[in-house]
Scaffold this active site. Structure first.
Site, short mmCIF file in Angstrom:
data_model
loop_
_atom_site.label_atom_id
_atom_site.label_comp_id
_atom_site.label_asym_id
_atom_site.label_seq_id
_atom_site.Cartn_x
_atom_site.Cartn_y
_atom_site.Cartn_z
N GLU A 350 0.83 -1.20 0.00
CA GLU A 350 0.00 0.00 0.00
C GLU A 350 0.87 1.25 0.00
O GLU A 350 0.48 2.29 -0.53
CB GLU A 350 -0.95 0.00 1.20
N HIS A 381 6.45 -26.91 3.97
CA HIS A 381 5.60 -28.00 3.50
C HIS A 381 4.51 -27.49 2.56
O HIS A 381 3.53 -28.19 2.31
CB HIS A 381 4.99 -28.73 4.69
N LYS A 503 -13.77 1.70 -4.06
CA LYS A 503 -14.76 2.12 -3.06
C LYS A 503 -15.93 2.85 -3.72
O LYS A 503 -17.10 2.62 -3.40
CB LYS A 503 -14.11 3.05 -2.03
#
Length: 540
Positions: A350, A381, A503
């Site tokens: 960001e 793993h 947004k």
């Protein structure tokens, strides 16, 4: 200023061409690893941490050129401007003074405000921890629910989890961020409305996800017996918009202030960290601040050649802008640091995921790498196969805590052994001849599958013990690394305009999901089709 117009750039390009095919195992060969050893030459300390850069694809000449790059790009000037409270966030006309939150110096900016708000936090945290602050029926607070998103969630959640071993066992801390109702619903199953405190954290107090969850939580309290007039015993707000907090229904006395000169992803040191202070207590919160202050001082005063945030930032640029690495991995060999990679994803991407320079021109070079990670040994793993044998270069930050914070001490040598062995294996690799010796004449066709190219770069950060102070230093190290890279790339790490368009369109789409009619020409055909399917499922 463009990165590739700096005087040092051609020298760096030529140096990269010179060493790009060199193998780390050759640089560690005995003839090349004389006293002082490569590890000794490339291990540096600061702020209570140690960083071993020796398994990186760089030489003394590389570091000298990269430090020259930092100087030519104005890293020192950008650093000093930030600490002085100058406007280093020009697109929003703001300072970036997260360092002032832990400065503890009378001449630092805004110290009276910072001290007053921290004292208010401490009084409140002590009251909750001691049982003096109770719920509406007189029960002690046993659950704290922090509702926020982004910087209002990731930092506090990461720290509370990391310092669980020094947190009070009397209060469980929960974090809710996602607007998906499942996030809040799972917390509601575990808490008692008579013994729960909600901390609503939003700089504007209008954030969609946060306010949706806050309203649902308020309704839940009332539905479960809490009178409207008693909600003040269960809700506090943290915001830069106190009027909006009061409008929501939180008592003015229960409002804690944050300021617009602190970005959300840098804000855990402020009242945004109230959940941290309740969990670990004001004294340990002060230790967290002290650790960050240790790293601040190191960043301000250490020579660039031995400055941990500077070196971390420059090494990242070396791989991003010369080797073409598109991502880098954070692998904390500490379950306590489980949420550190998630926190760093926001902090790094960001901040530096930008295409526009500070002067408004567009960059013609890569900026932020993709940040990702998982605690060791789990990652071994899952994706370490790709790191060892895949064709993609992924630089790695290993983080090792040398002494355990838990009573199962016999596990710890195994954990550390895995961390150190992975860095060694990634560096050394295994040649085809070595693989042939392992498989022998019986299965020569298996040998290529047992080869490892090696030469995979790693940095190992060492923490003696995970304490509030060392955690504070570790977080500040990465904060300052971000600034160093932003200065070199000539971008603004303190805004985040990239989140705005989604947004805006999100509000339009939300209205269309429940509208009586929707104009199909309002959106592109894909989005219109998605809305139509969702409307059908929702019964619209």
């Amino acid at each position: 200023m463009t990165l590739n117009s700096l005087p040092v750039w051609p020298a760096l390009q030529a140096h990269y061409e010179e060493i790009r095919d060199a193998h780390l195992r050759d640089w560690f060969a005995p003839a090349n690893d004389r006293a002082p050893t490569r590890a000794e030459r490339f291990t540096f300390e600061g702020g209570g941490l140690a960083a071993d850069f020796s398994k990186n694809r760089l030489t003394d000449a590389t570091l000298a050129l990269l430090v020259r790059l930092a100087r030519e790009a104005g890293v020192e000037a950008r650093r000093d401007a930030m600490f002085a409270g100058e406007t280093v966030n020009p697109t929003e006309g703001r300072a970036a003074l997260h360092t002032a939150l832990r400065a503890n110096a009378p001449d630092a900016p805004f110290q009276a405000q910072v001290a007053a708000e921290r004292a208010k936090m401490a009084r409140f945290a002590d009251a909750v921890r001691s049982g003096a602050w109770t719920g509406y029926t007189g029960k002690r607070i046993r659950h704290v629910v922090n509702i926020g998103i982004g910087g209002s969630d990731l930092g506090p959640k990461m720290v509370v989890h990391a310092l669980h071993h020094v947190a009070t066992p009397d209060i469980a801390t929960h974090f809710v961020s996602n607007v998906d109702g499942a996030d809040l619903a799972r917390v509601l199953e575990r808490i008692d409305p008579e013994a729960t405190l909600a901390i609503i954290v939003s700089k504007t107090f209008t954030t969609l996800e946060t306010m949706t969850n806050a309203r649902s939580l308020r309704d839940w309290f009332v539905a479960n017996g809490c009178p409207e007039g008693a909600l003040a015993k269960h809700f506090v707000g943290v915001s830069a918009n106190p009027a909006e907090v009061v409008k929501f229904g939180i008592a003015e006395a229960n409002v804690f202030e944050m300021w617009d000169w602190v970005g959300g992803r840098y804000s855990l040191w402020s009242a945004v960290g109230l959940s941290i202070m309740i969990a670990i207590g004001p004294e340990r919160f002060d230790e967290l601040l002290a650790g960050a202050r240790d790293m601040d001082e190191h960043f301000r005063t250490a020579p660039l050649e031995r400055n941990l945030p500077v070196l971390q930032g420059l090494v990242g640029i070396w791989y991003r802008n010369f080797f073409g690495a598109q991502s880098y991995l954070v692998a904390p060999y500490s379950e306590a640091l489980h949420y550190l990679p998630s926190y760093l994803q926001q902090l790094e991407m960001e901040s530096n995921g930008k295409s526009a320079r500070i002067d408004g021109a567009f960059v013609d070079y890569p900026t932020s790498a993709v940040t990702w990670g998982e605690p060791g040994t789990n990652g071994q793993h899952a994706f370490f196969q790709m790191l060892h044998q895949g064709p993609t270069l992924v630089p790695i930050d290993f983080i090792a805590v040398l002494t355990p914070e838990h009573p199962l001490a016999s596990h710890h040598p195994k954990l550390l052994a895995n961390c150190f062995a992975q860095s060694e294996a990634l560096m050394l690799g295994r040649t085809l001849d070595e693989a042939r010796k392992i498989v022998g004449p019986a299965k020569p066709e298996l040998a290529p599958h047992l080869t490892f190219p090696g030469n995979r770069p790693t940095t190992t950060l060492l923490v003696d013990a995970l304490t509030p102070r060392t955690l504070g230093a570790l977080i500040a190290l990465y904060e300052h690394k971000v600034l160093v890279q932003a200065a070199v790339w000539n971008i603004n790490p303190f805004d985040q305009w990239g989140v705005e368009l989604g947004k805006i369109l999100g509000k339009v789409v939300e209205a269309d999901l429940t509208a009586a009619q929707v104009d199909p020409a309002k959106h592109d055909s894909s989005t219109s089709a998605l809305i139509a399917r969702a409307r059908k499922a929702l019964g619209e």
